[in-house]
Design a protein around this motif. Structure first.
Motif, PDB file in Angstrom:
ATOM      1  N   SER A 441       0.837  -1.195   0.000  1.00  0.00           N
ATOM      2  CA  SER A 441       0.000   0.000   0.000  1.00  0.00           C
ATOM      3  C   SER A 441       0.872   1.245   0.000  1.00  0.00           C
ATOM      4  O   SER A 441       1.947   1.272   0.617  1.00  0.00           O
ATOM      5  CB  SER A 441      -0.916   0.008   1.229  1.00  0.00           C
ATOM      6  N   LEU A 442       0.400   2.278  -0.672  1.00  0.00           N
ATOM      7  CA  LEU A 442       1.139   3.536  -0.710  1.00  0.00           C
ATOM      8  C   LEU A 442       0.994   4.271   0.616  1.00  0.00           C
ATOM      9  O   LEU A 442       0.174   3.923   1.469  1.00  0.00           O
ATOM     10  CB  LEU A 442       0.643   4.396  -1.869  1.00  0.00           C
ATOM     11  N   TRP A 443       1.791   5.344   0.762  1.00  0.00           N
ATOM     12  CA  TRP A 443       1.863   6.020   2.053  1.00  0.00           C
ATOM     13  C   TRP A 443       0.524   6.592   2.480  1.00  0.00           C
ATOM     14  O   TRP A 443       0.156   6.497   3.655  1.00  0.00           O
ATOM     15  CB  TRP A 443       2.918   7.123   2.019  1.00  0.00           C
ATOM     16  N   ASP A 444      -0.220   7.211   1.578  1.00  0.00           N
ATOM     17  CA  ASP A 444      -1.451   7.881   1.992  1.00  0.00           C
ATOM     18  C   ASP A 444      -2.439   6.899   2.609  1.00  0.00           C
ATOM     19  O   ASP A 444      -3.050   7.185   3.651  1.00  0.00           O
ATOM     20  CB  ASP A 444      -2.078   8.618   0.806  1.00  0.00           C
ATOM     21  N   PHE A 445      -2.614   5.718   2.002  1.00  0.00           N
ATOM     22  CA  PHE A 445      -3.537   4.734   2.549  1.00  0.00           C
ATOM     23  C   PHE A 445      -2.954   4.072   3.797  1.00  0.00           C
ATOM     24  O   PHE A 445      -3.684   3.785   4.754  1.00  0.00           O
ATOM     25  CB  PHE A 445      -3.863   3.682   1.500  1.00  0.00           C
ATOM     26  N   THR A 446      -1.650   3.832   3.812  1.00  0.00           N
ATOM     27  CA  THR A 446      -1.011   3.259   5.001  1.00  0.00           C
ATOM     28  C   THR A 446      -1.188   4.165   6.205  1.00  0.00           C
ATOM     29  O   THR A 446      -1.463   3.703   7.318  1.00  0.00           O
ATOM     30  CB  THR A 446       0.488   3.024   4.728  1.00  0.00           C
ATOM     31  N   ASN A 447      -1.063   5.461   5.993  1.00  0.00           N
ATOM     32  CA  ASN A 447      -1.231   6.422   7.085  1.00  0.00           C
ATOM     33  C   ASN A 447      -2.653   6.400   7.628  1.00  0.00           C
ATOM     34  O   ASN A 447      -2.874   6.502   8.844  1.00  0.00           O
ATOM     35  CB  ASN A 447      -0.876   7.824   6.587  1.00  0.00           C
ATOM     36  N   VAL A 448      -3.639   6.252   6.746  1.00  0.00           N
ATOM     37  CA  VAL A 448      -5.038   6.177   7.186  1.00  0.00           C
ATOM     38  C   VAL A 448      -5.264   4.935   8.046  1.00  0.00           C
ATOM     39  O   VAL A 448      -5.843   5.004   9.142  1.00  0.00           O
ATOM     40  CB  VAL A 448      -5.980   6.176   5.962  1.00  0.00           C
ATOM     41  N   VAL A 449      -4.819   3.785   7.559  1.00  0.00           N
ATOM     42  CA  VAL A 449      -5.078   2.526   8.257  1.00  0.00           C
ATOM     43  C   VAL A 449      -4.343   2.475   9.593  1.00  0.00           C
ATOM     44  O   VAL A 449      -4.928   2.102  10.630  1.00  0.00           O
ATOM     45  CB  VAL A 449      -4.678   1.337   7.362  1.00  0.00           C
ATOM     46  N   MET A 450      -3.074   2.841   9.606  1.00  0.00           N
ATOM     47  CA  MET A 450      -2.298   2.737  10.837  1.00  0.00           C
ATOM     48  C   MET A 450      -2.751   3.745  11.883  1.00  0.00           C
ATOM     49  O   MET A 450      -2.702   3.461  13.088  1.00  0.00           O
ATOM     50  CB  MET A 450      -0.813   2.919  10.538  1.00  0.00           C
ATOM     51  N   ASN A 451      -3.202   4.923  11.492  1.00  0.00           N
ATOM     52  CA  ASN A 451      -3.753   5.868  12.462  1.00  0.00           C
ATOM     53  C   ASN A 451      -5.002   5.301  13.122  1.00  0.00           C
ATOM     54  O   ASN A 451      -5.226   5.480  14.321  1.00  0.00           O
ATOM     55  CB  ASN A 451      -4.083   7.193  11.771  1.00  0.00           C
ATOM     56  N   VAL A 493       9.732   9.533   2.015  1.00  0.00           N
ATOM     57  CA  VAL A 493       8.378  10.048   2.176  1.00  0.00           C
ATOM     58  C   VAL A 493       8.385  11.146   3.225  1.00  0.00           C
ATOM     59  O   VAL A 493       8.866  10.944   4.349  1.00  0.00           O
ATOM     60  CB  VAL A 493       7.405   8.931   2.600  1.00  0.00           C
ATOM     61  N   ASP A 494       7.873  12.311   2.859  1.00  0.00           N
ATOM     62  CA  ASP A 494       7.649  13.381   3.825  1.00  0.00           C
ATOM     63  C   ASP A 494       6.356  13.062   4.566  1.00  0.00           C
ATOM     64  O   ASP A 494       5.263  13.174   4.002  1.00  0.00           O
ATOM     65  CB  ASP A 494       7.543  14.721   3.111  1.00  0.00           C
ATOM     66  N   VAL A 495       6.454  12.652   5.819  1.00  0.00           N
ATOM     67  CA  VAL A 495       5.287  12.166   6.550  1.00  0.00           C
ATOM     68  C   VAL A 495       4.294  13.272   6.852  1.00  0.00           C
ATOM     69  O   VAL A 495       3.140  12.997   7.206  1.00  0.00           O
ATOM     70  CB  VAL A 495       5.728  11.475   7.855  1.00  0.00           C
ATOM     71  N   GLU A 496       4.701  14.517   6.732  1.00  0.00           N
ATOM     72  CA  GLU A 496       3.786  15.621   6.991  1.00  0.00           C
ATOM     73  C   GLU A 496       2.969  15.974   5.758  1.00  0.00           C
ATOM     74  O   GLU A 496       1.777  16.253   5.846  1.00  0.00           O
ATOM     75  CB  GLU A 496       4.574  16.845   7.479  1.00  0.00           C
ATOM     76  N   THR A 497       3.603  15.994   4.598  1.00  0.00           N
ATOM     77  CA  THR A 497       2.922  16.403   3.360  1.00  0.00           C
ATOM     78  C   THR A 497       2.637  15.244   2.418  1.00  0.00           C
ATOM     79  O   THR A 497       1.984  15.443   1.397  1.00  0.00           O
ATOM     80  CB  THR A 497       3.780  17.440   2.626  1.00  0.00           C
ATOM     81  N   SER A 498       3.142  14.048   2.713  1.00  0.00           N
ATOM     82  CA  SER A 498       3.009  12.858   1.861  1.00  0.00           C
ATOM     83  C   SER A 498       3.740  13.008   0.535  1.00  0.00           C
ATOM     84  O   SER A 498       3.508  12.236  -0.399  1.00  0.00           O
ATOM     85  CB  SER A 498       1.529  12.533   1.583  1.00  0.00           C
ATOM     86  N   ALA A 499       4.628  14.006   0.430  1.00  0.00           N
ATOM     87  CA  ALA A 499       5.402  14.200  -0.795  1.00  0.00           C
ATOM     88  C   ALA A 499       6.572  13.232  -0.824  1.00  0.00           C
ATOM     89  O   ALA A 499       7.098  12.824   0.221  1.00  0.00           O
ATOM     90  CB  ALA A 499       5.906  15.637  -0.877  1.00  0.00           C
ATOM     91  N   LEU A 500       6.982  12.838  -2.043  1.00  0.00           N
ATOM     92  CA  LEU A 500       8.124  11.948  -2.228  1.00  0.00           C
ATOM     93  C   LEU A 500       9.355  12.758  -2.590  1.00  0.00           C
ATOM     94  O   LEU A 500       9.287  13.703  -3.384  1.00  0.00           O
ATOM     95  CB  LEU A 500       7.831  10.923  -3.321  1.00  0.00           C
TER      96      LEU A 500
END
Length: 731
Positions: A441-451, A493-500
């Motif tokens: 999974s990409l970062w944006d979806f991973t961040n949603v699930v893990m939060n 991955v910039d964890v604040e902005t989700s930018a690569l």
């Protein structure tokens, strides 16, 4: 007796092996007998009509003599069970039975089996014999309390549950961490004997053994003290999705894509998804439109064209005969697809529906005509193209963000919360293990699930604090290519902005006009160069919290591991997570099988009803009659040694035995799943899925959270391998 000499060693060793084998198969309820875990799927010997001496003595010599002289006879078993019960539960029985013939061991097994089934009459307080009420604690409870396989009051067999039904149940809340378990640390005053120490060891082992719902099963011995890094997949490993919402959503969106993008008939928008129909371990024949279940030898046991069962003759002719080239079908080409992940169940079910629709449209057009353009196009579309377009529609649901957006808007609706997840990760890190997350999974979806899993947060409340639970986070890994492609690019991955951000093989790169980044890069490269000059590899080659892409080479650098044997990876995909990482890198592996809870529930019910014993009886009778019939046919081909009436009677008995055994086997499999049967079995053999699990997964369990029930330094030990000639009775 004469003193022991070195010449007695082989005989004593053989006796100990027999005693241990008996103790593992029939653990006594006596407090003096060392309790060993019963083998999973234990099959008790069937009860038969046997009569023994009604007044056996309990000394050593008469015990062996009583067992040795018990002979099978017709009649009731109550007398024998009541007479031999003290012998079957005595700690000396295992030693005596090691020298007894199989017939004597069968008698003891019947006594032990009678106790386990709690069916023998016992005297009540008023002296009258009455059947005791069923006590659930009298059996090895394989039913998890509230976990996936909860019964929901199985008053009738009409309330059937399948392997996926339990995924809708909430996770259990009674998981006892290994740190919370009381330990026996000393002996009582004055108890310095060897026997007292053995009792303490028994109590200690009983306290430390997790409940069956939380057990981790071992195929290949694994010492966790040699593991320096433990990694986890996310989807269906740390995050358990609710099939009645998540899979239904994916199914609905896929149908919409088929209609709007590929021009399928609009009537499929009215289709509904039955998330309990499919199971893992199946194989899709994309060319013929069939769904197959096979055993470990790749012999197809069950085949369906869409939802219609194939008759035995067609199935054998199509799949179990040699091909036109003279070889056998390996079921691994482009015409086949494996249903080896829970995400594949919905698309496989939709494929069956479209196969049925195509057959119906062909019949309708042949009889009445008047098909629409979309319906006519479907009737001429090959099955393999239909499957490819289903897969493309599923991928499109992920690419356009429709599926992810729905989950992100309400994670509680689609994902189970797990309160044991954070303690489990912290326990591993406190034991000195590196912990990493490796997901496709990409970062944006991973961040949603893990939060949602860690903090219960969603929307604007999401943070990156959950990354502190991991030493490395790799998203968008493209497994199984992650384990093979060493030259894959890796991005920060910039964890604040989700930018690569671009990296130089993991090292930060200096963007034009970014002086702060330049100084950071210079400091990093200087530190990395100094460490490399010292010949150290402790994970300093990576500096960010999260990355996307890359390969195993970058991950090993993050974790500071030098060998794949130092890594334990936990995942749910038999190929993408387990097989490739083990064969390519030598990683140790643990497969998460959520359906295992349902298998254990059904096995417990089969043990309560002695279904496995009945099957063994029928199998023995079938084998004996078929052997006798085959021998008679051979003898009569040489010389007529049997009259026609006796031969006809033997044929009838053999046919009846074969049909009875088949019917009972089908009935037992229907208890697991009305269509596909037991997931781990195909007929009497292990299924293809079970064979892959046994071959490639060092460990397997129903949920990753079960690691919390064991010490991070535990030594997992596999059972002794057994071949047919190792067994006392080959049935």
């Amino acid at each position: 007796r004469r003193p022991w000499t070195e010449e007695d060693r082989p005989r004593v060793t053989l006796r100990r092996r027999r005693r241990d084998r008996f103790a593992r198969a029939f653990p006594s309820r006596s407090a003096r007998t060392l309790q060993r875990p019963r083998p999973f799927g234990f099959i008790p010997f069937p009860s038969s009509s046997v009569r023994a001496s009604p007044t056996p003595r309990r000394d050593r010599t008469s015990t062996a003599r009583t067992f040795g002289h018990a002979t099978p006879r017709a009649g009731s078993t109550d007398t024998m069970r009541g007479a031999l019960r003290p012998l079957a539960t005595h700690a000396l029985a295992a030693r005596c039975l090691g020298r007894c013939p199989p017939r004597a061991r069968l008698l003891a097994a019947m006594c032990s089996g009678a106790q386990q089934r709690q069916t023998r009459l016992r005297p009540t307080a008023n002296g009258n014999g009455a059947p005791p009420p069923f006590r659930r604690d009298a059996l090895p409870s394989l039913l998890p309390h509230g976990q996936f396989g909860q019964r929901r009051g199985h008053a009738s067999r009409g309330d059937a549950r399948t392997h996926v039904t339990g995924l809708s149940d909430p996770l259990p809340e009674d998981l006892l961490a290994w740190t919370d378990r009381p330990l026996v640390t000393h002996l009582k005053d004055g108890s310095k004997t060897r026997g007292a120490a053995g009792e303490v060891a028994e109590r200690l082992a009983e306290q430390l053994t997790p409940s069956p719902a939380n057990r981790i099963f071992c195929n290949r011995s694994l010492n966790m003290q040699h593991i320096t890094a433990v990694g986890f997949d996310m989807d269906y490993t740390l995050a358990m999705y609710k099939p009645e919402t998540f899979e239904v959503l994916a199914y609905t969106l896929t149908c919409e894509k088929l209609v709007n993008v590929y021009g399928y008939p609009r009537e499929i928008l009215q289709y509904e998804y039955d998330h309990e129909y499919m199971v893992r371990g199946l194989v899709v024949d994309k060319k013929r439109g069939n769904i197959l279940k096979m055993d470990r030898h790749k012999y197809v046991k069950v085949a369906r064209h869409g939802f219609r069962p194939m008759d035995a003759e067609t199935r054998i002719k199509t799949y179990n005969a040699t091909t036109s080239s003279g070889g056998v079908d390996r079921f691994d080409g482009s015409n086949y697809a494996n249903v080896d992940t829970l995400f594949s169940l919905g698309e496989t079910y939709l494929f069956c529906q479209l196969v049925e629709l195509k057959e119906q449209l062909i019949e309708r057009g042949r009889e009445a005509g008047g098909l629409t353009e979309a319906e006519t196009a479907l009737t001429t579309k090959p099955f393999i193209d239909m499957y490819s377009e289903i897969r493309a529609s599923v991928d499109l649901c992920h690419r356009d963000g429709s599926l992810k957006a729905a989950v992100a808007s309400d994670p509680e609706k689609y994902i189970h919360r797990d309160d044991a997840l954070v303690p489990m990760l912290k326990a591993l890190r406190s034991a000195g293990k590196k912990v990493f997350l490796l997901t496709n999974s990409l970062w944006d979806f991973t961040n949603v699930v893990m939060n949602h899993l860690v903090h219960g947060a969603s929307g604007e409340d999401k943070t990156a604090e959950w990354t502190e639970l991991f030493d490395a986070v790799v998203t968008g890994s493209c497994k199984p290519g992650f384990f093979e492609n060493e030259r894959a690019a890796i991005f920060e991955v910039d964890v604040e902005t989700s930018a690569l951000k671009n990296t130089d093989d993991g090292a930060p790169m200096t963007p034009i006009g970014a002086s702060a980044a330049a100084s950071q890069a210079d400091a990093f490269l200087a530190t990395a160069g100094a460490r490399a000059g010292e010949g150290k590899n402790d994970g300093v080659a990576m500096h960010a919290k999260a990355y996307q892409g890359g390969s195993y080479r970058h991950l090993h650098s993050m974790l500071g591991v030098s060998s794949g044997a130092q890594v334990l990876y936990v995942g749910d995909h038999i190929y993408g997570d387990i097989l490739r990482s083990k064969k390519t890198l030598g990683w140790r592996t643990m497969l998460v099988v959520p359906e295992l809870a349902h298998e254990m529930e059904c096995l417990e019910r089969a043990m309560e009803e002695d279904t496995l014993g009945k099957l063994r009886d029928l199998r023995r009778r079938r084998t004996a009659l078929e052997d006798a019939l085959q021998l008679a046919e051979f003898q009569m081909s040489v010389e007529k040694t049997m009259d026609d009436d006796a031969y006809d009677a033997l044929v009838r008995d053999a046919t009846e035995a074969r049909l009875s055994h088949r019917e009972e086997l089908r009935r037992m499999h229907a208890e697991f799943h009305p269509i596909w049967g037991q997931m781990m079995k195909a007929g009497n053999q292990n299924s293809r899925f079970a064979h892959q699990l046994e071959r490639y997964a060092c460990l397997y369990t129903s949920h990753a959270r079960n690691l919390l029930a064991y010490s991070p330094a535990k030594s997992y030990r596999g059972l002794s391998d057994a071949m047919p000639h190792d067994m006392d009775e080959n049935v």
